[in-house]
Enzyme design. Structure first.
Site, PDB file in Angstrom:
ATOM      1  N   ARG A 176       2.195   9.011  24.926  1.00 27.50           N
ATOM      2  CA  ARG A 176       1.659   7.659  25.626  1.00 27.50           C
ATOM      3  C   ARG A 176       2.250   8.751  26.808  1.00 27.50           C
ATOM      4  NH1 ARG A 176       3.439   2.013  22.247  1.00 27.50           N
ATOM      5  NH2 ARG A 176       2.413   2.506  20.701  1.00 27.50           N
ATOM      6  N   ARG A 286      16.274   7.337   9.420  1.00 28.82           N
ATOM      7  CA  ARG A 286      16.641   6.340  10.006  1.00 28.82           C
ATOM      8  C   ARG A 286      17.389   5.865   9.595  1.00 28.82           C
ATOM      9  NH1 ARG A 286      10.669   3.917   9.386  1.00 28.82           N
ATOM     10  NH2 ARG A 286      11.322   3.567   7.858  1.00 28.82           N
ATOM     11  N   GLU A 309      18.588   5.166   5.203  1.00 26.80           N
ATOM     12  CA  GLU A 309      16.973   6.006   4.792  1.00 26.80           C
ATOM     13  C   GLU A 309      17.133   7.190   4.440  1.00 26.80           C
ATOM     14  OE1 GLU A 309      13.376   3.952   5.764  1.00 26.80           O
ATOM     15  OE2 GLU A 309      12.437   6.079   5.358  1.00 26.80           O
ATOM     16  N   ASP A 359      -1.171  -0.163   4.544  1.00 26.08           N
ATOM     17  CA  ASP A 359       0.255  -1.592   4.856  1.00 26.08           C
ATOM     18  C   ASP A 359      -0.320  -2.424   4.608  1.00 26.08           C
ATOM     19  OD1 ASP A 359       1.616  -0.471   6.714  1.00 26.08           O
ATOM     20  OD2 ASP A 359       0.192   0.245   8.029  1.00 26.08           O
TER      21      ASP A 359
HETATM   22  P1  FDA Z   1       3.372  -2.887  -4.589  1.00 26.87           P
HETATM   23  O1  FDA Z   1       3.991  -1.896  -4.774  1.00 26.87           O
HETATM   24  O2  FDA Z   1       4.034  -4.066  -3.663  1.00 26.87           O
HETATM   25  O3  FDA Z   1       3.392  -4.348  -6.024  1.00 26.87           O
HETATM   26  C1  FDA Z   1       3.289  -3.384  -7.142  1.00 26.87           C
HETATM   27  C2  FDA Z   1       4.283  -3.738  -8.425  1.00 26.87           C
HETATM   28  O4  FDA Z   1       3.371  -4.126  -9.392  1.00 26.87           O
HETATM   29  C3  FDA Z   1       5.251  -3.355  -7.654  1.00 26.87           C
HETATM   30  O5  FDA Z   1       6.021  -5.626  -8.065  1.00 26.87           O
HETATM   31  C4  FDA Z   1       5.340  -3.580  -9.668  1.00 26.87           C
HETATM   32  O6  FDA Z   1       6.918  -4.061  -9.733  1.00 26.87           O
HETATM   33  C5  FDA Z   1       4.825  -4.032 -10.558  1.00 26.87           C
HETATM   34  N1  FDA Z   1       4.290  -3.297 -12.106  1.00 26.87           N
HETATM   35  C6  FDA Z   1       3.858  -1.573 -11.325  1.00 26.87           C
HETATM   36  N2  FDA Z   1       3.990  -1.588 -12.599  1.00 26.87           N
HETATM   37  C7  FDA Z   1       3.739  -2.341 -13.134  1.00 26.87           C
HETATM   38  C8  FDA Z   1       3.539  -2.947 -14.938  1.00 26.87           C
HETATM   39  N3  FDA Z   1       3.558  -1.571 -15.654  1.00 26.87           N
HETATM   40  N4  FDA Z   1       4.126  -3.668 -15.553  1.00 26.87           N
HETATM   41  C9  FDA Z   1       3.758  -4.634 -14.710  1.00 26.87           C
HETATM   42  N5  FDA Z   1       3.772  -4.660 -13.350  1.00 26.87           N
HETATM   43  C10 FDA Z   1       4.178  -3.200 -12.540  1.00 26.87           C
HETATM   44  N6  FDA Z   1       3.281  -2.370   5.558  1.00 26.87           N
HETATM   45  C11 FDA Z   1       3.236  -2.391   6.822  1.00 26.87           C
HETATM   46  O7  FDA Z   1       2.517  -3.351   6.621  1.00 26.87           O
HETATM   47  N7  FDA Z   1       4.231  -2.680   6.717  1.00 26.87           N
HETATM   48  C12 FDA Z   1       5.383  -2.018   7.181  1.00 26.87           C
HETATM   49  O8  FDA Z   1       6.205  -1.933   7.629  1.00 26.87           O
HETATM   50  C13 FDA Z   1       5.759  -1.424   5.438  1.00 26.87           C
HETATM   51  N8  FDA Z   1       6.399  -0.350   5.846  1.00 26.87           N
HETATM   52  C14 FDA Z   1       7.194  -0.267   4.489  1.00 26.87           C
HETATM   53  C15 FDA Z   1       8.246   0.580   3.989  1.00 26.87           C
HETATM   54  C16 FDA Z   1       7.714   2.112   2.760  1.00 26.87           C
HETATM   55  C17 FDA Z   1       9.390   2.225   2.405  1.00 26.87           C
HETATM   56  C18 FDA Z   1       7.198   1.602   2.316  1.00 26.87           C
HETATM   57  C19 FDA Z   1       7.287   2.412   0.564  1.00 26.87           C
HETATM   58  C20 FDA Z   1       5.801   0.574   2.205  1.00 26.87           C
HETATM   59  C21 FDA Z   1       6.076  -0.265   3.445  1.00 26.87           C
HETATM   60  N9  FDA Z   1       4.895  -0.707   3.710  1.00 26.87           N
HETATM   61  C22 FDA Z   1       4.926  -1.347   4.917  1.00 26.87           C
HETATM   62  C23 FDA Z   1       3.860  -0.765   2.642  1.00 26.87           C
HETATM   63  C24 FDA Z   1       4.070  -2.191   1.708  1.00 26.87           C
HETATM   64  O9  FDA Z   1       4.962  -1.791   0.787  1.00 26.87           O
HETATM   65  C25 FDA Z   1       2.744  -1.983   1.000  1.00 26.87           C
HETATM   66  O10 FDA Z   1       1.304  -2.716   1.477  1.00 26.87           O
HETATM   67  C26 FDA Z   1       2.579  -3.299  -0.522  1.00 26.87           C
HETATM   68  O11 FDA Z   1       3.651  -3.160  -0.732  1.00 26.87           O
HETATM   69  C27 FDA Z   1       1.930  -3.281  -1.138  1.00 26.87           C
HETATM   70  O12 FDA Z   1       1.252  -4.134  -2.013  1.00 26.87           O
HETATM   71  P2  FDA Z   1       0.820  -3.660  -3.418  1.00 26.87           P
HETATM   72  O13 FDA Z   1       0.336  -5.142  -4.496  1.00 26.87           O
HETATM   73  O14 FDA Z   1      -0.598  -3.082  -3.107  1.00 26.87           O
HETATM   74  O15 FDA Z   1       2.274  -3.171  -4.509  1.00 26.87           O
END
Ligand code: FDA
Length: 379
Positions: A176, A286, A309, A359
């Site tokens: 920026r 980080r 991390e 996200d």
């Molecule tokens: P999510 O992974 O949250 O949920 C899936 C669920 O399914 C889990 O609880 C899991 O246990 C369950 N599951 C899987 N298999 C299963 C099975 N066989 N039986 C039963 N349950 C099962 N976003 C943002 O907007 N700002 C941010 O700052 C960040 N920061 C960030 C950091 C890091 C390190 C990561 C990896 C991700 C982010 N995110 C983020 C993204 C955010 O984590 C993401 O948008 C949400 O977790 C998505 O939600 P979901 O429901 O798709 O998946």
């Protein structure tokens, strides 16, 4: 039961909440011992400081529908995310901005002068013909800034030398030419006033929703498993798509993170919530310091919680965090997508079910679309 939701992350809970509000009986199962997927947070017991167990989560969106929807469950603080970078013993503001450039080059460039300088430095390579991530990075921001803030940081994230990484992992590197160092550009930003878990629990708090934790969809010893349910009851599945099909087309590649949490006996460790460590001599990428996410809260002034991390490729038993997305992965994903189309009464969603980095606002937005366009009328 009218609908089974596998996974209690933001995607699964949005679907469950919408269906329950439309009068449907919903069961949500999660294999973890807590609700909320990766956005889950909890109080660190010694200090009471809210920590984000699966990595720092900052909410931001420009989507009016999502913003209106999330405000039904929580209020947001006025937190504005800013990140700093610790390079060779000096701290710089990120994303790279006029402040970073002037501090780095010990200068007082105007926006136009800084733009001209970076353009000249970037001339060493051409974006169109760059052969790898290093050449592309230099073509985008010039060698000095690339080497300081992006080269080793990205190499640590991917455990791969920048020359061996594909240029495809990046289309642009943010620079920026103002002093604005707000990390996100979105219209709305903030953190849930009472924490993520309170928000997630509020979404699940409906008489038509039953949540069953410690329940794996593939565990045939419990009643709501894949074999027993699919084809009979509608399912929204938010777990890993390759696992659903028993890895029939091979495993999709993920990166994972390791977190090292520590309670430090000082009131303030680094003066900000996130400090990047882009240099190769630090193994971590980080350090997060959680108290700074909630300056409005009363936290102890003689202790703080930090979390280092580390990034690496995931094995089958690791938490999958970021899709690696190689050409092989993309080919496999197409095959899995074809299989998902044939599954009777099962919809695949969320970051794991679609093999996509989402996200939170994107996960919620795509669940609202699935509800409005596919599920609402079919249930
Ligand atoms: P999510 O992974 O949250 O949920 C899936 C669920 O399914 C889990 O609880 C899991 O246990 C369950 N599951 C899987 N298999 C299963 C099975 N066989 N039986 C039963 N349950 C099962 N976003 C943002 O907007 N700002 C941010 O700052 C960040 N920061 C960030 C950091 C890091 C390190 C990561 C990896 C991700 C982010 N995110 C983020 C993204 C955010 O984590 C993401 O948008 C949400 O977790 C998505 O939600 P979901 O429901 O798709 O998946």
């Amino acid at each position: 039961m009218d609908l089974l939701v596998v996974g209690s992350g933001f995607f699964g809970l949005t679907i469950a909440e919408r269906a329950a509000s439309a009068g449907k009986k919903v069961v949500v199962i999660d294999r973890r011992s807590h609700i909320g997927g990766n956005a889950y947070s909890e109080a660190e017991p010694e200090t009471g400081i809210e920590i984000h167990k699966y990595g720092a989560h900052l909410f931001h969106t420009s989507n009016e529908t999502v913003w209106e929807y999330v405000n039904r469950f929580t209020k947001f603080t006025s937190y504005v995310h800013k990140v700093y970078s610790h390079h060779k013993g000096v701290v710089y503001p990120l994303p790279v901005n006029l402040g970073t450039i002037n501090q780095f080059f010990q200068a007082a460039y105007s926006p136009e002068e800084a733009r001209a300088l970076i353009k000249e430095q970037a001339g060493e390579f051409d974006v169109k013909t760059a052969q790898n991530f290093e050449e592309k990075g230099i073509a985008l921001v010039g060698r000095p800034l690339f080497e300081a803030f992006f080269r080793d940081y990205t190499a640590k994230q991917w455990q791969t030398d920048a020359k061996k990484l594909s240029g495809d992992i990046v289309s642009r590197l943010p620079v920026r030419y103002t002093y604005d160092n707000r990390y996100f550009n979105d219209k709305y930003e903030g953190l849930p006033v009472d924490g993520y878990t309170a928000w997630l629990e509020k979404m699940a708090d409906h008489p038509n929703i039953e949540v069953r934790l410690n329940t794996d969809f593939f565990d045939e010893s419990q009643p709501l498993n894949k074999k027993a349910v699919v084809g009979k009851t509608p399912v929204v599945y938010t777990g890993p798509v390759d696992r659903y099909f028993d890895y029939a087309e091979g495993e999709l590649g993920w990166r994972t993170l390791d977190f090292e949490q520590e309670v430090v006996p000082v009131g303030d460790y680094q003066g900000t919530s996130v400090m990047n460590y882009p240099d190769a001599n630090f193994e971590y990428t980080r350090i997060h310091e959680f108290r700074h996410f909630h300056p409005e809260r009363e936290y102890p002034n003689d202790k703080t919680v930090i979390m280092r991390e580390f990034s690496r490729f995931a094995d089958k038993d690791d938490e999958p965090y970021y899709p690696v997305n190689t050409p092989d992965d993309r080919e496999r994903l197409l095959k899995y997508r074809a299989l998902t189309e044939q599954e009777p009464k099962v919809l695949f969603g969320g970051r794991l079910g679609t093999y996509q980095y989402l996200d939170m606002h994107m996960a919620i937005g795509s669940a609202l679309s699935m509800w409005n366009n596919k599920l609402n009328e079919s249930l």
